[in-house]
Design an enzyme around this catalytic site. Structure first.
Site, PDB file in Angstrom:
ATOM      1  N   HIS A 311      -4.485 -35.759 -47.346  1.00  0.00           N
ATOM      2  CA  HIS A 311      -4.289 -34.675 -46.374  1.00  0.00           C
ATOM      3  C   HIS A 311      -5.608 -34.431 -45.655  1.00  0.00           C
ATOM      4  O   HIS A 311      -6.674 -34.520 -46.257  1.00  0.00           O
ATOM      5  CB  HIS A 311      -3.856 -33.385 -47.091  1.00  0.00           C
ATOM      6  CG  HIS A 311      -3.256 -32.368 -46.174  1.00  0.00           C
ATOM      7  ND1 HIS A 311      -4.030 -31.516 -45.418  1.00  0.00           N
ATOM      8  CD2 HIS A 311      -1.967 -32.098 -45.869  1.00  0.00           C
ATOM      9  CE1 HIS A 311      -3.230 -30.747 -44.692  1.00  0.00           C
ATOM     10  NE2 HIS A 311      -1.974 -31.071 -44.932  1.00  0.00           N
ATOM     11  N   ASP A 369       4.815 -33.436 -48.637  1.00  0.00           N
ATOM     12  CA  ASP A 369       5.890 -34.375 -48.307  1.00  0.00           C
ATOM     13  C   ASP A 369       6.270 -35.272 -49.481  1.00  0.00           C
ATOM     14  O   ASP A 369       7.362 -35.830 -49.506  1.00  0.00           O
ATOM     15  CB  ASP A 369       5.460 -35.233 -47.112  1.00  0.00           C
ATOM     16  CG  ASP A 369       5.350 -34.388 -45.870  1.00  0.00           C
ATOM     17  OD1 ASP A 369       4.223 -34.220 -45.367  1.00  0.00           O
ATOM     18  OD2 ASP A 369       6.378 -33.832 -45.437  1.00  0.00           O
TER      19      ASP A 369
HETATM   20  C1  SDX Z   1       1.586 -33.182 -43.251  1.00  0.00           C
HETATM   21  O1  SDX Z   1      -2.111 -30.902 -40.908  1.00  0.00           O
HETATM   22  C2  SDX Z   1      -1.220 -30.422 -41.683  1.00  0.00           C
HETATM   23  O2  SDX Z   1      -1.363 -29.362 -42.171  1.00  0.00           O
HETATM   24  C3  SDX Z   1      -0.022 -31.321 -41.909  1.00  0.00           C
HETATM   25  C4  SDX Z   1       1.009 -30.793 -42.888  1.00  0.00           C
HETATM   26  C5  SDX Z   1       1.693 -29.554 -42.352  1.00  0.00           C
HETATM   27  O3  SDX Z   1       2.229 -28.794 -43.169  1.00  0.00           O
HETATM   28  O4  SDX Z   1       1.773 -29.409 -41.116  1.00  0.00           O
HETATM   29  O5  SDX Z   1       0.385 -30.495 -44.115  1.00  0.00           O
HETATM   30  C6  SDX Z   1       2.109 -31.814 -43.134  1.00  0.00           C
HETATM   31  O6  SDX Z   1       1.466 -33.842 -42.260  1.00  0.00           O
HETATM   32  C7  SDX Z   1       1.135 -33.670 -44.609  1.00  0.00           C
HETATM   33  C8  SDX Z   1       0.496 -35.116 -44.553  1.00  0.00           C
HETATM   34  C9  SDX Z   1       1.688 -36.105 -44.558  1.00  0.00           C
HETATM   35  N1  SDX Z   1       1.200 -37.475 -44.251  1.00  0.00           N
HETATM   36  C10 SDX Z   1       1.212 -38.438 -45.194  1.00  0.00           C
HETATM   37  O7  SDX Z   1       1.532 -38.262 -46.367  1.00  0.00           O
HETATM   38  C11 SDX Z   1       0.814 -39.818 -44.673  1.00  0.00           C
HETATM   39  C12 SDX Z   1      -0.132 -40.511 -45.663  1.00  0.00           C
HETATM   40  N2  SDX Z   1      -1.448 -39.811 -45.577  1.00  0.00           N
HETATM   41  C13 SDX Z   1      -2.448 -40.395 -44.706  1.00  0.00           C
HETATM   42  O8  SDX Z   1      -1.978 -41.057 -43.604  1.00  0.00           O
HETATM   43  C14 SDX Z   1      -3.656 -39.469 -44.500  1.00  0.00           C
HETATM   44  O9  SDX Z   1      -4.002 -39.009 -45.729  1.00  0.00           O
HETATM   45  C15 SDX Z   1      -3.545 -38.305 -43.544  1.00  0.00           C
HETATM   46  C16 SDX Z   1      -3.123 -38.734 -42.177  1.00  0.00           C
HETATM   47  C17 SDX Z   1      -2.585 -37.299 -44.050  1.00  0.00           C
HETATM   48  C18 SDX Z   1      -4.925 -37.655 -43.456  1.00  0.00           C
HETATM   49  O10 SDX Z   1      -5.754 -38.575 -42.851  1.00  0.00           O
HETATM   50  P1  SDX Z   1      -7.323 -38.263 -42.664  1.00  0.00           P
HETATM   51  O11 SDX Z   1      -7.708 -36.927 -43.140  1.00  0.00           O
HETATM   52  O12 SDX Z   1      -7.677 -38.632 -41.265  1.00  0.00           O
HETATM   53  O13 SDX Z   1      -7.956 -39.228 -43.712  1.00  0.00           O
HETATM   54  P2  SDX Z   1      -8.342 -40.721 -43.392  1.00  0.00           P
HETATM   55  O14 SDX Z   1      -7.178 -41.375 -42.727  1.00  0.00           O
HETATM   56  O15 SDX Z   1      -9.657 -40.693 -42.705  1.00  0.00           O
HETATM   57  O16 SDX Z   1      -8.455 -41.324 -44.858  1.00  0.00           O
HETATM   58  C19 SDX Z   1      -9.684 -41.261 -45.574  1.00  0.00           C
HETATM   59  C20 SDX Z   1      -9.655 -42.471 -46.495  1.00  0.00           C
HETATM   60  C21 SDX Z   1      -9.460 -43.796 -45.739  1.00  0.00           C
HETATM   61  O17 SDX Z   1      -9.999 -44.815 -46.553  1.00  0.00           O
HETATM   62  P3  SDX Z   1     -11.526 -45.362 -46.211  1.00  0.00           P
HETATM   63  O18 SDX Z   1     -11.543 -45.663 -44.728  1.00  0.00           O
HETATM   64  O19 SDX Z   1     -12.430 -44.230 -46.600  1.00  0.00           O
HETATM   65  O20 SDX Z   1     -11.678 -46.592 -47.090  1.00  0.00           O
HETATM   66  O21 SDX Z   1      -8.527 -42.359 -47.376  1.00  0.00           O
HETATM   67  C22 SDX Z   1      -7.646 -43.438 -47.154  1.00  0.00           C
HETATM   68  C23 SDX Z   1      -7.969 -43.989 -45.770  1.00  0.00           C
HETATM   69  O22 SDX Z   1      -7.597 -45.357 -45.680  1.00  0.00           O
HETATM   70  N3  SDX Z   1      -6.289 -42.905 -47.200  1.00  0.00           N
HETATM   71  C24 SDX Z   1      -5.267 -43.484 -47.824  1.00  0.00           C
HETATM   72  C25 SDX Z   1      -4.185 -42.597 -47.657  1.00  0.00           C
HETATM   73  N4  SDX Z   1      -4.572 -41.541 -46.932  1.00  0.00           N
HETATM   74  C26 SDX Z   1      -5.879 -41.737 -46.651  1.00  0.00           C
HETATM   75  N5  SDX Z   1      -5.176 -44.651 -48.498  1.00  0.00           N
HETATM   76  C27 SDX Z   1      -3.939 -44.929 -49.028  1.00  0.00           C
HETATM   77  N6  SDX Z   1      -2.863 -44.144 -48.920  1.00  0.00           N
HETATM   78  C28 SDX Z   1      -2.951 -42.964 -48.238  1.00  0.00           C
HETATM   79  N7  SDX Z   1      -1.880 -42.174 -48.113  1.00  0.00           N
END
Ligand code: SDX
Length: 442
Positions: A311, A369
């Site tokens: 998140h 989620d």
């Molecule tokens: C909602 O904003 C809100 O409040 C949203 C929400 C609401 O109520 O409105 O809470 C609802 O959208 C919840 C989130 C639902 N999305 C998911 O579950 C999708 C999977 N999660 C990711 O795509 C990600 O965690 C995000 C998009 C939610 C957050 O992305 P960030 O904060 O931009 O983090 P990032 O992409 O920069 O990730 C940091 C690191 C990266 O690795 P490195 O580059 O450091 O090696 O963490 C890794 C990412 O690759 N990573 C994951 C991951 N999420 C982040 N690796 C594997 N699986 C994942 N799910």
């Protein structure tokens, strides 16, 4: 819920002289913010923050999220207290009005919402213009935007009465629109809302009842859905709420703003994650394949991600997942779904991921989620309907922010800057003198 102590003042990395030129805006709780509105005139530069992860776009009193302390407050009330003690309509009133309604106010609000759940009959024809296999979020985007073509008494955003009518109309009609999108995809007749049912019960009846037999409502299902609607009602400046505010800043009507917010919610990084969680679990298939799929989730060259984990704000366990986890197991047991292989797989995946160094280091925990998808599935919904129900819930939050934005004297049209990296000015080349150039897209 832990009590909230004001954090120690934050020492900014800004040079003292620079910081002295920018007032520090103090919140009720949380991190202070530098007021950078005069940055260009005083420093000759803009701020760069793609994704706005470090930037405040407005003042708000609606919801507070503390990602480190696992805190989620709606108008100061902890989310678990609201889930345990309030109805969704009580919370919808709270989000917009700032205080919980008294019995008389709640009765009047409930009556008002209940009596506006039907759609203009002509709107039924809009559904028939879609393919049966259209994604219900595509249908909701279209139908909600089209409401502006039918309800002209809610378009003047500077008329308080218009704003109230449009807000109540959207909260009332979103469940009807979501259910109609589902029925249309099944080829089943639309089910009209019933004034003798509560908000969540009505939604379940419109989704699952058919004209040829009496509808048996499972109380556990209504309780679970009510909790999900409350939990998903608002979440500060998430992408879809920001879309609502951004479109609203142009003075667009509330139906157009809500259609934009639905579009932003749709996909897997935001509200579409609950649908993607089920797809992720199905892709994993068995407990034995978890290690292989975790390897893929950690591989930057592999697009596979563990949906439902991570998140932007919560760098610890999402407090909503904490509320939903026991509810998920309770609803599964009460509906006789405890042996659902996907639930068992989800719990084992959670256990393994929470012990995995990659996830621990990046503070990737199950988010709302991860469990909402499993609960929606237990209720009997297809994955394509998870996000439409999320949209029903979040409409209460979107409208609270939209009304707050209109009342905010600091509101201006949202128009960010960019770091331009294109070519400087250059003379036009006649077509006869041009070289073929590789297309940037495609
Ligand atoms: C909602 O904003 C809100 O409040 C949203 C929400 C609401 O109520 O409105 O809470 C609802 O959208 C919840 C989130 C639902 N999305 C998911 O579950 C999708 C999977 N999660 C990711 O795509 C990600 O965690 C995000 C998009 C939610 C957050 O992305 P960030 O904060 O931009 O983090 P990032 O992409 O920069 O990730 C940091 C690191 C990266 O690795 P490195 O580059 O450091 O090696 O963490 C890794 C990412 O690759 N990573 C994951 C991951 N999420 C982040 N690796 C594997 N699986 C994942 N799910």
């Amino acid at each position: 819920m832990t009590a909230i102590a004001n954090p120690a003042p934050v020492q900014s990395a800004i040079e003292p002289h620079a910081r002295a030129q920018f007032p520090l805006l103090q919140p009720t709780i949380g991190m202070p913010m530098l007021d950078l509105r005069s940055l260009a005139s005083r420093q000759g530069c803009y701020a760069y923050d793609p994704g706005l992860g470090e930037t405040g776009i407005c003042r708000s009193s609606i919801t507070y999220v503390d990602g480190e302390r696992r805190i989620l407050l709606y108008r100061g009330y902890p989310i678990d207290a609201l889930v345990e003690n309030c109805s969704f309509l009580e919370v919808a009133w709270l989000l917009t009005n700032g205080e919980l309604p008294d019995a008389g106010q709640l009765a009047g609000f409930t009556r008002d919402i209940t009596r506006h759940t039907m759609l203009n009959e002509q709107i039924h024809a809009i559904f028939r213009g879609f393919r049966r296999d259209a994604h219900p979020m595509a249908v909701m985007c279209g139908v909600v935007g089209a409401l502006a073509a039918f309800y002209h008494d809610g378009l003047d955003i500077f008329d308080r009465r218009h704003r109230l009518v449009a807000s109540h109309r959207l909260i009332a009609k979103m469940p009807t629109i979501a259910a109609m999108a589902y029925k249309y995809s099944l080829g089943q007749p639309f089910v009209y809302p019933r004034n003798d049912l509560g908000y969540a019960e009505n939604l379940l009846a419109m989704l699952f009842s058919v004209p040829c037999e009496a509808f048996r409502l499972a109380p556990a299902a209504a309780k679970a859905l009510e909790a999900l609607l409350i939990i998903q009602a608002d979440h500060e400046q998430n992408a879809s709420t920001t879309a609502m505010r951004l479109v609203g800043s142009t003075r667009a009507n509330p139906y157009a703003c809500t259609a934009a917010a639905i579009a932003a919610l749709w996909r897997p990084l935001h509200g579409g994650a609950n649908e993607a969680v089920i797809e992720t679990l199905k892709a994993i298939g068995t407990v034995e394949r978890i290690p292989e799929m975790l390897r893929r989730a950690k591989d930057r060259t592999d697009p596979f991600r563990l949906m439902g984990f991570g998140h932007r704000v919560y760098k610890s366990y999402d407090p909503r997942a904490k509320v939903l986890r026991p509810l998920c197991q309770e609803i599964m047991a009460s509906l006789g779904r405890s042996d659902d292989p996907l639930l068992r797989l989800a719990l084992e995946l959670e256990r393994i991921a929470l012990e995995d160094e990659y996830f621990i280091k990046r503070k990737l925990y199950p988010n709302v989620d991860f469990y909402s998808g499993l609960i929606f599935r237990a209720l009997g919904l297809p994955a394509s309907m998870f996000t439409p129900i999320f949209a029903v819930a979040r409409t209460a939050g979107w409208l609270a922010h939209w009304n707050e934005m209109i009342a905010d004297p600091e509101t201006r049209i949202c128009r960010p800057r960019q770091l331009y990296q294109g070519p400087a000015e250059r003379p036009l080349v006649a077509i006869a003198d041009r070289q073929p150039c590789p297309p940037l897209v495609g």
